[in-house]
Design a protein around this motif. Structure first.
Motif, mmCIF file in Angstrom:
data_model
loop_
_atom_site.group_PDB
_atom_site.id
_atom_site.type_symbol
_atom_site.label_atom_id
_atom_site.label_comp_id
_atom_site.label_asym_id
_atom_site.label_seq_id
_atom_site.Cartn_x
_atom_site.Cartn_y
_atom_site.Cartn_z
ATOM 1 N N ARG A 58 -7.348 10.882 10.748
ATOM 2 C CA ARG A 58 -6.225 11.432 10.718
ATOM 3 C C ARG A 58 -5.580 10.334 10.419
ATOM 4 O O ARG A 58 -3.729 10.828 9.666
ATOM 5 C CB ARG A 58 -5.494 12.137 12.080
ATOM 6 N N PHE A 59 -5.151 9.324 10.929
ATOM 7 C CA PHE A 59 -4.513 8.328 10.450
ATOM 8 C C PHE A 59 -4.291 7.966 9.254
ATOM 9 O O PHE A 59 -3.636 7.799 8.671
ATOM 10 C CB PHE A 59 -4.747 7.055 11.822
ATOM 11 N N PHE A 60 -5.817 7.588 8.577
ATOM 12 C CA PHE A 60 -6.149 7.632 7.289
ATOM 13 C C PHE A 60 -4.912 8.307 5.884
ATOM 14 O O PHE A 60 -4.320 7.930 4.972
ATOM 15 C CB PHE A 60 -6.911 7.443 6.721
ATOM 16 N N ASN A 61 -5.139 9.300 6.975
ATOM 17 C CA ASN A 61 -4.890 10.877 5.894
ATOM 18 C C ASN A 61 -3.372 10.442 6.027
ATOM 19 O O ASN A 61 -3.042 11.216 5.541
ATOM 20 C CB ASN A 61 -5.714 12.065 6.519
ATOM 21 N N PHE A 62 -2.700 10.778 7.119
ATOM 22 C CA PHE A 62 -1.143 10.249 7.572
ATOM 23 C C PHE A 62 -0.494 9.459 6.382
ATOM 24 O O PHE A 62 0.134 9.727 5.813
ATOM 25 C CB PHE A 62 -0.797 10.172 8.353
ATOM 26 N N LEU A 63 -1.499 8.224 6.425
ATOM 27 C CA LEU A 63 -0.844 6.718 5.511
ATOM 28 C C LEU A 63 -1.063 7.321 4.106
ATOM 29 O O LEU A 63 0.111 7.329 3.557
ATOM 30 C CB LEU A 63 -1.415 5.473 5.324
ATOM 31 N N THR A 64 -1.900 8.234 4.025
ATOM 32 C CA THR A 64 -2.498 8.653 2.213
ATOM 33 C C THR A 64 -1.519 9.531 1.918
ATOM 34 O O THR A 64 -0.708 9.338 0.457
ATOM 35 C CB THR A 64 -3.645 9.238 2.307
ATOM 36 N N ASN A 65 -0.657 10.950 2.933
ATOM 37 C CA ASN A 65 0.288 11.588 2.302
ATOM 38 C C ASN A 65 1.273 10.741 2.520
ATOM 39 O O ASN A 65 2.466 11.128 1.300
ATOM 40 C CB ASN A 65 0.243 12.914 3.533
ATOM 41 N N TYR A 77 0.837 -1.261 0.528
ATOM 42 C CA TYR A 77 0.318 0.131 0.079
ATOM 43 C C TYR A 77 1.060 1.063 -0.080
ATOM 44 O O TYR A 77 0.334 2.220 -0.717
ATOM 45 C CB TYR A 77 -0.828 0.038 1.581
ATOM 46 N N MET A 78 1.962 1.075 0.752
ATOM 47 C CA MET A 78 2.886 2.241 1.012
ATOM 48 C C MET A 78 3.731 2.773 -0.511
ATOM 49 O O MET A 78 4.403 3.148 -0.445
ATOM 50 C CB MET A 78 3.552 2.557 1.956
ATOM 51 N N LEU A 79 3.981 1.687 -0.994
ATOM 52 C CA LEU A 79 4.709 1.322 -2.042
ATOM 53 C C LEU A 79 6.375 1.450 -1.472
ATOM 54 O O LEU A 79 6.925 2.059 -2.161
ATOM 55 C CB LEU A 79 4.265 2.135 -2.953
ATOM 56 N N ALA A 80 6.354 0.864 -0.642
ATOM 57 C CA ALA A 80 8.178 0.708 0.327
ATOM 58 C C ALA A 80 8.865 -0.293 -0.778
ATOM 59 O O ALA A 80 8.123 -1.438 -0.568
ATOM 60 C CB ALA A 80 7.669 0.986 1.645
ATOM 61 N N PHE A 81 9.205 0.159 -1.418
ATOM 62 C CA PHE A 81 10.136 -1.582 -1.390
ATOM 63 C C PHE A 81 11.487 -1.523 -1.233
ATOM 64 O O PHE A 81 12.409 0.046 -0.698
ATOM 65 C CB PHE A 81 10.417 -0.974 -2.953
ATOM 66 N N ALA A 82 11.871 -2.569 0.184
ATOM 67 C CA ALA A 82 12.917 -3.052 0.117
ATOM 68 C C ALA A 82 14.406 -3.399 -0.648
ATOM 69 O O ALA A 82 13.533 -3.534 -2.446
ATOM 70 C CB ALA A 82 12.749 -4.083 0.725
ATOM 71 N N GLY A 83 15.349 -3.202 -0.771
ATOM 72 C CA GLY A 83 16.516 -3.304 -1.350
ATOM 73 C C GLY A 83 16.749 -1.709 -1.993
ATOM 74 O O GLY A 83 16.991 -2.498 -3.279
ATOM 75 N N ILE A 84 16.708 -1.027 -1.601
ATOM 76 C CA ILE A 84 17.220 0.178 -2.370
ATOM 77 C C ILE A 84 18.400 0.188 -2.467
ATOM 78 O O ILE A 84 19.569 0.085 -1.760
ATOM 79 C CB ILE A 84 16.923 1.204 -2.173
ATOM 80 N N LYS A 85 18.805 0.407 -4.196
ATOM 81 C CA LYS A 85 20.442 0.422 -4.417
ATOM 82 C C LYS A 85 21.132 1.404 -4.081
ATOM 83 O O LYS A 85 20.700 2.918 -3.634
ATOM 84 C CB LYS A 85 20.474 0.583 -6.112
#
Length: 168
Positions: A142-149, A34-42
């Motif tokens: 507010r938490f969902f808005n935080f995640l969206t941002n 969901y957060m588009l957080a990708f592990a393994g950053i070069k």
């Protein structure tokens, strides 16, 4: 096509514990996707550097929500009460992480303090669950808005990084 794998030890676990573990790991998959957080950053200098786009408290907190809230087994209820008691006790004896330090933890498993005191990792998980429970139940909008941002920031960062490293 992206494939996400969930790995877990299954020996010596009953069905309820296995269910909680799988839900926990699914929570990680959900939040990272969901957060588009990708592990393994070069170019990451340390193993924990590739996870800094998703704070450990958020990653572990959402995984704890999946594990402890999305099932109603007696073991999950017991685990949740145990974590709440642990946080209560840790705060009373001043053994919890100060919030300013807690939010800076990059990886709950590789924290330097954990090497000397394995209980600190357990407290970190419990504290993550407590913070997440508070955020979701006190002001979920507010938490969902935080995640969206945060997600929008990750999208912009990922697009910026893809311009620097085009896929061939």
């Amino acid at each position: 096509r992206a494939v996400r794998k969930i790995r877990s030890f299954v020996s010596n676990r009953d069905d309820e514990e296995l269910e909680r573990t799988l839900l926990h790991e699914m929570g990680h998959c959900f939040v990272e996707s969901y957060m588009l957080a990708f592990a393994g950053i070069k170019g990451a200098k340390q193993a924990s550097d590739d996870k800094k786009d998703l704070p450990a408290w958020l990653n572990e907190g959402i995984a704890q929500l999946f594990e402890l809230i999305f099932t109603n087994t007696p073991s999950s209820q017991k685990a949740r009460m145990k974590q709440q008691a642990m946080i209560y006790e840790a705060v009373n004896i001043k053994d919890s992480y100060p919030f300013k330090d807690f939010v800076e933890i990059a990886n709950a498993h590789n924290l330097k303090a954990v090497a000397r005191d394995p209980l600190k990792a357990t407290i970190n998980y419990a504290q993550s669950a407590s913070v997440m429970d508070y955020m979701v139940h006190v002001d979920g909008v507010r938490f969902f808005n935080f995640l969206t941002n945060m997600r929008e920031f990750n999208i912009k960062r990922n697009l910026h990084n893809s311009d620097k490293n085009p896929v061939s």
